[in-house]
Scaffold this motif. Structure first.
Motif, PDB file in Angstrom:
ATOM      1  N   GLU A  10      -3.022   3.740  -2.764  1.00  0.00           N
ATOM      2  CA  GLU A  10      -3.178   2.756  -3.842  1.00  0.00           C
ATOM      3  C   GLU A  10      -2.487   1.440  -3.479  1.00  0.00           C
ATOM      4  N   ASP A  29      -7.281   1.264  -6.512  1.00  0.00           N
ATOM      5  CA  ASP A  29      -7.234   2.617  -5.956  1.00  0.00           C
ATOM      6  C   ASP A  29      -8.459   2.906  -5.091  1.00  0.00           C
ATOM      7  N   ILE A  33      -1.052  -2.481  -4.606  1.00  0.00           N
ATOM      8  CA  ILE A  33      -0.577  -3.403  -5.638  1.00  0.00           C
ATOM      9  C   ILE A  33      -0.563  -4.801  -5.027  1.00  0.00           C
ATOM     10  N   GLU A  78      -0.193  -9.569 -11.122  1.00  0.00           N
ATOM     11  CA  GLU A  78      -0.322  -8.305 -10.410  1.00  0.00           C
ATOM     12  C   GLU A  78      -1.674  -7.676 -10.695  1.00  0.00           C
ATOM     13  N   GLN A  79      -2.254  -7.090  -9.660  1.00  0.00           N
ATOM     14  CA  GLN A  79      -3.480  -6.316  -9.774  1.00  0.00           C
ATOM     15  C   GLN A  79      -3.328  -5.037  -8.972  1.00  0.00           C
ATOM     16  N   ARG A  80      -3.990  -3.982  -9.427  1.00  0.00           N
ATOM     17  CA  ARG A  80      -3.919  -2.677  -8.755  1.00  0.00           C
ATOM     18  C   ARG A  80      -5.304  -2.248  -8.308  1.00  0.00           C
ATOM     19  N   GLN A 103       0.209  -8.863  -5.501  1.00  0.00           N
ATOM     20  CA  GLN A 103       1.067  -9.757  -6.273  1.00  0.00           C
ATOM     21  C   GLN A 103       0.865 -11.198  -5.816  1.00  0.00           C
ATOM     22  N   ILE A 130       1.707   5.362  -9.620  1.00  0.00           N
ATOM     23  CA  ILE A 130       0.919   5.590  -8.407  1.00  0.00           C
ATOM     24  C   ILE A 130       0.368   7.003  -8.427  1.00  0.00           C
ATOM     25  N   SER A 151       0.844  -1.185   0.000  1.00  0.00           N
ATOM     26  CA  SER A 151       0.000   0.000   0.000  1.00  0.00           C
ATOM     27  C   SER A 151       0.884   1.240   0.000  1.00  0.00           C
ATOM     28  N   TYR A 152       0.682   2.085  -0.994  1.00  0.00           N
ATOM     29  CA  TYR A 152       1.438   3.337  -1.098  1.00  0.00           C
ATOM     30  C   TYR A 152       0.609   4.435  -0.431  1.00  0.00           C
TER      31      TYR A 152
END
Length: 440
Positions: free
Chosen positions: A114, A127, A116, A123-125, A118, A109, A64-65
């Motif tokens: 947001e 928001d 990510i 990979e899935q994103r 894995q 990002i 998590s960013y």
């Protein structure tokens, strides 16, 4: 002596209370137990989410960013804690996006917090963090790459992006959340099904397909492609006969009617209601009721190299009638109207080729999708056609406990209780209180 015993008993009682409180504190700190008594575990985690987590048979890393300022990280961690209770090898870490803005731009990002996800080099994103969006992302991780589903257009077919009653827009939109990508396939613009197409859908064409379009579909079959063919009554298009011959099946004339539908409250006998299904990979464990309006019966007419398994079948009380209502030369039930076809794939890239043919397209349309288990059955069909067998037995989506199911007898009891019993009880209590005050 008695006074000393009373004091001793008091001290022992106080010591036991303190000891019990300490034991409760120790156990609560070292052992976590959460109980959710709501139907479907709505306030903790849905059965569908638990089923998706069970399909992830390896560690999942989530980054998590999120900025350390504020309480965003605590919110994300609280949501993820429920998932970690069900899947201990789900790991969550945080990165401060403000420390390296250039790296964040390279990663794309753009939203604080947001995520990510894995899993096995996939990979899935995300928001937006909700259970629905997070579960959809994990389902896409199970599925792998996005699946390309091409919908034949240009001949009056049901539109994959349409919002008309007969279109499939609502259902297709839900499919796209779980890792499928719908694209149009117009044979007036292309001469063949594009490579990397995972599934072709032919949804009730109203006009005759061109010879080139039919040839392209048969060539796609010959290469091992998967097809979903939705045929409605009255659409026995002669141009599609070569496709039917290649599958060894036929759309029978007329439509199904079932007089027993009146027992379910339906006035139109052309509404076919199913609660039992022939055993197949698609319907194994499926118990929801489905509704099919205006159904065309199907038949296996020749032995090909396909294994044909019926999975939709009418009741014995059903029969056929012509579209003008006549029952001359009627066929008697039970009659099949859904076939699952499979064979060894001619393509070296996959082991099995799969086809589904159904004598009705309305059950997935915008008008009828919400009836009973129509949507859940449609999802099973697409999962089977795309080879995602691990997702076929997923619990149906939804929150069934939003509806209060009460029988007429229970409703009568509740009505009498609230209209008669409760007011009478209040009057009695009020009278008793007034009488006691007068006596005092």
């Amino acid at each position: 002596m008695n006074r000393t015993l009373r004091r001793l008993n008091g001290w022992i009682f106080a010591a036991l209370v303190l000891l019990g409180a300490g034991a409760i504190g120790y156990l609560s700190a070292h052992h976590d137990h959460v109980a959710d008594w709501t139907y479907g575990s709505r306030v903790s985690m849905s059965p569908e989410t638990r089923a998706v987590l069970a399909k992830l048979d390896g560690p999942v890393d989530i980054v998590s960013y999120a900025s350390p300022q504020g309480d965003l990280r605590q919110t994300i961690a609280a949501v993820m804690q429920r998932y970690q209770q069900a899947k201990p090898d789900l790991h969550l870490s945080f990165v401060d996006p403000q420390k390296d803005p250039a790296a964040m731009r390279n990663l794309g990002i753009t939203v604080d917090g947001e995520l990510i996800l894995q899993y096995r080099h996939r990979e899935q994103r995300l928001d937006t963090l909700t259970e629905r969006s997070l579960t959809d992302a994990m389902e896409r991780l199970v599925r792998g790459n996005d699946r390309i589903v091409a919908f034949v257009t240009g001949d009056g077919e049901r539109r994959a992006d349409g919002d008309a009653n007969a279109d499939l827009g609502t259902f297709v939109q839900q499919l796209e959340h779980s890792g499928m990508r719908a694209v149009p396939l117009n044979f007036s613009q292309v001469t063949a099904v594009p490579d990397h197409t995972d599934l072709v859908v032919l949804a009730s064409p109203q006009a005759a397909l061109s010879a080139g379009a039919v040839k392209a579909l048969i060539d796609y079959l010959g290469k091992g492609g998967n097809v979903l063919w939705l045929a409605d009554p009255g659409n026995q298009d002669p141009s599609l006969q070569p496709l039917a011959d290649a599958l060894g099946v036929r759309v029978l004339p007329g439509e199904l009617v079932d007089a027993s539908a009146a027992a379910t409250g339906l006035k139109d006998p052309r509404m076919i209601v199913l609660g039992d299904y022939p055993l197949s990979d698609i319907t194994r464990g499926f118990t929801l009721t489905t509704l099919f309006p205006e159904v065309a019966p199907l038949a296996e007419v020749s032995k090909q190299d396909w294994q044909i398994v019926p999975f939709l079948r009418s009741s014995p009380q059903a029969s056929t009638q012509t579209l003008d209502g006549s029952q001359a030369n009627a066929l008697k039930g039970p009659l099949d109207f859904g076939f699952a076809l499979s064979r060894l794939s001619p393509s070296p890239n996959k082991s099995e080729q799969r086809i589904v043919m159904i004598g009705n397209g309305d059950f997935l349309s915008n008008s009828y999708l919400g009836n009973g288990g129509n949507r859940a059955l449609g999802e099973r069909i697409f999962d089977w056609l795309l080879g995602d067998d691990a997702l076929i037995n997923m619990p149906p989506r939804g929150a069934p406990d939003r509806v209060l199911m009460v029988s007429q007898g229970e409703l009568n009891v509740l009505s009498i209780a609230y209209i008669v019993v409760v007011p009478l009880l209040l009057l009695i209590i009020g009278g008793v209180i007034a009488w006691r005050r007068r006596r005092a």
